[in-house]
Write a protein that holds these residues in place. Sequence first.
Motif, PDB file in Angstrom:
ATOM      1  N   ASP A 112       0.760  -1.506  -0.249  1.00 12.66           N
ATOM      2  CA  ASP A 112      -0.289   0.140   0.305  1.00 12.66           C
ATOM      3  C   ASP A 112       0.730   1.416   0.288  1.00 12.66           C
ATOM      4  OD1 ASP A 112      -3.058  -1.016  -0.137  1.00 12.66           O
ATOM      5  OD2 ASP A 112      -2.037  -1.810   2.040  1.00 12.66           O
ATOM      6  N   SER A 113       0.744   2.208  -0.854  1.00 10.69           N
ATOM      7  CA  SER A 113       1.240   3.746  -0.347  1.00 10.69           C
ATOM      8  C   SER A 113       0.286   4.539   0.322  1.00 10.69           C
ATOM      9  CB  SER A 113       0.714   3.918  -2.042  1.00 10.69           C
ATOM     10  OG  SER A 113      -0.282   4.279  -2.709  1.00 10.69           O
ATOM     11  N   ASN A 114      -0.608   4.515   0.123  1.00 14.23           N
ATOM     12  CA  ASN A 114      -1.754   4.805   1.224  1.00 14.23           C
ATOM     13  C   ASN A 114      -2.728   4.715   1.671  1.00 14.23           C
ATOM     14  OD1 ASN A 114       0.389   7.719  -0.274  1.00 14.23           O
ATOM     15  ND2 ASN A 114      -0.188   8.900   0.736  1.00 14.23           N
ATOM     16  N   VAL A 115      -3.330   5.355   2.445  1.00 17.25           N
ATOM     17  CA  VAL A 115      -4.261   4.723   3.678  1.00 17.25           C
ATOM     18  C   VAL A 115      -4.709   5.478   4.238  1.00 17.25           C
ATOM     19  CG1 VAL A 115      -3.640   2.338   3.328  1.00 17.25           C
ATOM     20  CG2 VAL A 115      -3.547   3.517   5.401  1.00 17.25           C
ATOM     21  N   THR A 116      -6.291   4.648   4.289  1.00 11.39           N
ATOM     22  CA  THR A 116      -6.837   6.159   5.609  1.00 11.39           C
ATOM     23  C   THR A 116      -7.628   4.976   7.097  1.00 11.39           C
ATOM     24  OG1 THR A 116      -7.863   7.984   4.150  1.00 11.39           O
ATOM     25  CG2 THR A 116      -9.037   7.598   6.256  1.00 11.39           C
ATOM     26  N   PRO A 136      -2.197   8.831  24.213  1.00  7.36           N
ATOM     27  CA  PRO A 136      -2.635   7.078  24.914  1.00  7.36           C
ATOM     28  C   PRO A 136      -3.993   7.334  24.815  1.00  7.36           C
ATOM     29  CG  PRO A 136      -0.439   7.551  25.102  1.00  7.36           C
ATOM     30  CD  PRO A 136      -0.664   8.933  24.987  1.00  7.36           C
ATOM     31  N   GLY A 137      -4.922   6.525  23.965  1.00  7.56           N
ATOM     32  CA  GLY A 137      -6.450   6.340  24.755  1.00  7.56           C
ATOM     33  C   GLY A 137      -7.672   7.038  23.898  1.00  7.56           C
ATOM     34  N   GLU A 138      -6.771   8.107  22.752  1.00  6.06           N
ATOM     35  CA  GLU A 138      -7.604   8.376  21.817  1.00  6.06           C
ATOM     36  C   GLU A 138      -8.181   7.652  20.534  1.00  6.06           C
ATOM     37  OE1 GLU A 138      -6.358  13.226  22.092  1.00  6.06           O
ATOM     38  OE2 GLU A 138      -5.435  11.951  20.401  1.00  6.06           O
ATOM     39  N   THR A 139      -8.885   7.810  19.744  1.00  6.30           N
ATOM     40  CA  THR A 139      -9.277   7.386  19.260  1.00  6.30           C
ATOM     41  C   THR A 139      -8.943   8.436  17.406  1.00  6.30           C
ATOM     42  OG1 THR A 139     -10.701   5.327  19.739  1.00  6.30           O
ATOM     43  CG2 THR A 139     -11.097   6.133  17.268  1.00  6.30           C
ATOM     44  N   ILE A 140      -8.725   8.288  16.936  1.00  4.67           N
ATOM     45  CA  ILE A 140      -8.289   8.909  15.797  1.00  4.67           C
ATOM     46  C   ILE A 140      -8.373   8.172  14.257  1.00  4.67           C
ATOM     47  CG2 ILE A 140      -6.479   9.914  16.820  1.00  4.67           C
ATOM     48  CD1 ILE A 140      -4.961   8.695  14.975  1.00  4.67           C
ATOM     49  N   THR A 141      -8.842   9.330  13.536  1.00  7.62           N
ATOM     50  CA  THR A 141      -8.676   9.179  12.225  1.00  7.62           C
ATOM     51  C   THR A 141      -7.635   9.824  11.067  1.00  7.62           C
ATOM     52  OG1 THR A 141     -11.014   7.993  11.815  1.00  7.62           O
ATOM     53  CG2 THR A 141      -9.704   9.035   9.859  1.00  7.62           C
ATOM     54  N   ALA A 142      -6.979   8.441  10.675  1.00  5.06           N
ATOM     55  CA  ALA A 142      -5.812   9.470   9.743  1.00  5.06           C
ATOM     56  C   ALA A 142      -5.971   8.872   8.234  1.00  5.06           C
ATOM     57  CB  ALA A 142      -4.313   8.721  10.177  1.00  5.06           C
ATOM     58  N   GLY A 143      -6.062   9.989   7.526  1.00  3.30           N
ATOM     59  CA  GLY A 143      -5.762  10.499   6.299  1.00  3.30           C
ATOM     60  C   GLY A 143      -5.027  10.591   5.068  1.00  3.30           C
TER      61      GLY A 143
END
Length: 424
Positions: free
Chosen positions: A69-73, A119-126
Amino acid sequence: MELDDHAEDLASDLGVDKEEVKDDLQNLVEYSVPVDEAKQSLRRKYGDGQSGGGDTPSAKDIADITPDDSNVTVTGVVLTAGERSIRYQGDDHVIVEGRLADESGVIDYTAWEDFGLEPGETITAGNAGVREWDGEPELNLGESTSLSVDSESLDVPYEVGGEAQLADLRTGDRAVSIEVDVLECERKTIDGRDGETDILSGVFGDESGRLPFTNWDPAPEIEDGGTVRIENAYVQEFRGVPEVNVSEFSTVTALDRRIEVGSDTSTMDVADAVGTGGIYDVEVVGNLLAVRDGSGLIQRCPECYRVVQKGQCRTHGDVDGIDDLRVKAILDDGTGTVTVVLDDELTERVYGGTLEDALEQAREAMDQEVVADRIREHIVGREYRVRGHLSVDEYGANLDAETFEESDDDPAARATAFLEEVDA
């Protein structure tokens, strides 16, 4: 893809000289900047507004991410987050490293920008970059990454935080927290990247075992000895075994209690031990097949203590060598072989005399090989239990022995147990 191919693609896209781009790209990669991040940096430098380009990467579960994979979300819980300094384009640059998890699995990440990860945070990395590290995928979060903290927490089957015992640590672990006794500690002056610098090195111990450490910004709590808690440590390979690294970003706290350091060690088959890629404290049992050349009486360089041949050190050239004793022997347990290395004290024991005795014997015989021959007579063909530090590299597996004792195991009983295991 080779660096030359990356440079050619960039030069073609940007309409600039390939050699100039290649020099810039090489410089960034040499300072540990991932290729994808380096390419994006050069696109910005040469005026291309793209930062990865193309469509928005598709969302993936962590278990489905591969080095291809090159880039993912990706959406996940930050298990650990620890700062570390690297040298980037001649300047110190602070990165954040740790682990991210979802319901499907765990992945390491490196953040090249300050996202304020906790630590403990839920994140979305695009548009998170993916690179291969030690055969596994790793996320790279950079300028082109869009990162948000989710209001709803993701429930994952992994513990938040980097609490670990020494026996669980592996090369590449980062942002770990440990509570250990300082078993050995010495201050050294080394040639660091900014010139001479003082460090601490030694051995940590806890209930699970022992590991070597380096403290790059000497902490008085470590130098004073006793029990300490260390947060945000990372693990690198040193001389073939994992080593705990304590940096200026680590937190060191003295604890008002003692730790019962485990005296037991893992007893493993040679093949399993070698398969770990290196282990600090391990015990193997096997038959000693041969004593290798370079055993018995040897000479060492007075500067670096390497073994010299005919008065020549590989690093310091002509030297007046220092006499010493050593054994390098082949141990075989049926699953594999390992070279067991005995220091001067253990060699004196198996030789049955001191260094002065060995020098006298060699003078009388006018041949220093008589010392190695006498050692062969004493140990070849016997079974030994060896405990020490195992390193594995392209030249093979070497076990630096701390203890070397003739085994009192019953060979018949062990053979019976082995046959029962094979039958099962």
